[in-house]
Design an enzyme around this catalytic site. Structure first.
Site, PDB file in Angstrom:
ATOM      1  N   ASP A  48     -63.389  -8.769 -39.004  1.00  0.00           N
ATOM      2  CA  ASP A  48     -64.094  -8.086 -37.916  1.00  0.00           C
ATOM      3  C   ASP A  48     -64.164  -6.583 -38.200  1.00  0.00           C
ATOM      4  O   ASP A  48     -63.127  -5.925 -38.324  1.00  0.00           O
ATOM      5  CB  ASP A  48     -63.340  -8.320 -36.599  1.00  0.00           C
ATOM      6  CG  ASP A  48     -64.062  -7.713 -35.411  1.00  0.00           C
ATOM      7  OD1 ASP A  48     -65.051  -8.319 -34.959  1.00  0.00           O
ATOM      8  OD2 ASP A  48     -63.661  -6.624 -34.950  1.00  0.00           O
ATOM      9  N   TYR A  53     -66.191   1.833 -36.673  1.00  0.00           N
ATOM     10  CA  TYR A  53     -64.883   1.921 -37.343  1.00  0.00           C
ATOM     11  C   TYR A  53     -64.960   2.757 -38.616  1.00  0.00           C
ATOM     12  O   TYR A  53     -63.927   3.130 -39.179  1.00  0.00           O
ATOM     13  CB  TYR A  53     -64.327   0.532 -37.704  1.00  0.00           C
ATOM     14  CG  TYR A  53     -64.132  -0.418 -36.528  1.00  0.00           C
ATOM     15  CD1 TYR A  53     -64.267   0.016 -35.211  1.00  0.00           C
ATOM     16  CD2 TYR A  53     -63.810  -1.749 -36.736  1.00  0.00           C
ATOM     17  CE1 TYR A  53     -64.113  -0.851 -34.149  1.00  0.00           C
ATOM     18  CE2 TYR A  53     -63.646  -2.632 -35.668  1.00  0.00           C
ATOM     19  CZ  TYR A  53     -63.809  -2.172 -34.379  1.00  0.00           C
ATOM     20  OH  TYR A  53     -63.646  -3.045 -33.335  1.00  0.00           O
ATOM     21  N   LYS A  78     -70.817  -4.548 -35.642  1.00  0.00           N
ATOM     22  CA  LYS A  78     -71.262  -4.261 -34.270  1.00  0.00           C
ATOM     23  C   LYS A  78     -72.139  -3.017 -34.238  1.00  0.00           C
ATOM     24  O   LYS A  78     -71.919  -2.068 -35.012  1.00  0.00           O
ATOM     25  CB  LYS A  78     -70.045  -4.038 -33.354  1.00  0.00           C
ATOM     26  CG  LYS A  78     -68.946  -5.061 -33.528  1.00  0.00           C
ATOM     27  CD  LYS A  78     -67.818  -4.911 -32.536  1.00  0.00           C
ATOM     28  CE  LYS A  78     -66.643  -5.805 -32.909  1.00  0.00           C
ATOM     29  NZ  LYS A  78     -65.700  -5.201 -33.860  1.00  0.00           N
TER      30      LYS A  78
END
Ligand SMILES: NC(=O)c1ccc[n+]([C@@H]2O[C@H](COP(=O)([O-])OP(=O)(O)OC[C@H]3O[C@@H](n4cnc5c(N)ncnc54)[C@H](OP(=O)(O)O)[C@@H]3O)[C@@H](O)[C@H]2O)c1
Length: 283
Positions: A48, A53, A78
């Site tokens: 993930d 990030y 994402k």
């Protein structure tokens, strides 16, 4: 679930490995390459990450050079809160794919429902954004699409106009923060719930009641929290940069939490919440 290699099945029939490896706060470069490589060596096949990030490049590198190669790993990324709208979303997806170095992505999520800068008209913008997600899905550039931090009302708003319903909702979920209303809605509507911060970002691990229950099974508190999520049909995403913990977090399949203990964990009062309220987040 009997092994880390077991899968849940998404609404479109795609198999998703039942435990994912979290990478939030793991810096790009050697740190994330090393953590993801350890996870892949230890049996995880699901990683993930997110644009926010800042480590998609390192995640992509570790996945591409893993023994099984790109095709053997399920990777999620994402869309961050600075992007909304049809064209903007397609452009952001291309950048994510460039950083990862992949041709296709396994799962793409809208990271938060109502970003601060778009709060006044987030509903309309999410609909446009979702149209781009549907386009990416239909074009085969992503194998599954979903959302994160969407509460029941955000899902209902999106589903009013969605042609393809979200397949996943990634939520903060751990003992002490169960988000029952949204989780029930997801489970009734074929949306798989993934648990972010399944260990409460580590803050739950000293909880005396959890420690006491874990000791009964000869397991760590982290293993108890992860097993508890799996027993509820939820997909946990533990993060660690410590090889021994990365390994420990895969050893979840040789014990079963009794119904009585599971209920005792369910009853824990609100503890360990770290995330923001999705309707009022300051980002
Ligand atoms: N969608 C979202 O908005 C959202 C938000 C937050 C997180 N996430 C996702 O969910 C993943 C997990 O959440 P998280 O990173 O907040 O936290 P977490 O997995 O709940 O906890 C991670 C912390 O627990 C420690 N830890 C891990 N396993 C352990 C073990 N067996 N024993 C003792 N300590 C252990 C880790 O330490 P070390 O690393 O030092 O070993 C780290 O400090 C993220 O990495 C990210 O992929 C998504």
């Amino acid at each position: 679930m009997k092994a880390i290699s077991d899968t849940y099945t998404l609404a479109n029939g795609i198999a998703i490995p039942c435990v994912g490896f979290g990478t939030w706060q793991v810096p790009d470069g050697d740190a994330v390459v090393s953590a993801v490589s350890s996870a892949l060596e230890l049996g995880y096949t699901h990683i993930d990450t997110a644009a926010a990030y800042g480590n998609e490049a390192g995640v992509g590198k570790a996945v591409r050079r893993s023994p099984g190669g790109r095709e053997s790993v399920f990777v999620t990324s994402k869309l961050w809160n600075d992007v909304r709208g049809y064209r903007e979303t397609l452009e952001a997806f291309d950048k994510t794919m460039e950083r990862l170095g992949f041709d296709t992505l396994d799962l793409f999520l809208i990271h938060w429902p109502a970003p601060y800068r778009f709060r006044d008209n987030y509903r309309e913008l999410n609909r446009e954004t979702w149209r781009a997600f549907e386009e990416l899905y239909r074009a085969g550039r992503v194998r599954a699409i979903g959302v994160s931090n969407f509460l029941r009302h955000h899902l209902e708003e999106l589903m009013e106009t969605a042609e393809i319903p979200p397949m996943v909702d990634q939520l903060e979920f751990h003992p002490g923060w169960m988000q029952q209303d949204t989780v029930s809605f997801c489970q009734q509507n074929g949306i798989l719930v993934e648990a972010w911060s399944p260990l409460g970002s580590g803050k739950l691990l000293q909880d005396p009641q959890l420690c006491e229950i874990a000791a009964k099974y000869g397991k760590s508190t982290a293993q108890l929290c992860l097993r508890w999520a799996l027993q509820k049909g939820i997909l946990p995403l533990p993060k660690s940069v410590t090889p021994e913990r990365i390994r420990q977090n895969t050893q979840l399949f040789d014990f079963v939490i009794s119904a009585e203990d599971e209920q005792a964990i369910d009853r824990l009062s609100c503890v360990g919440r770290t995330g923001s309220d999705p309707d009022n987040a300051k980002f």
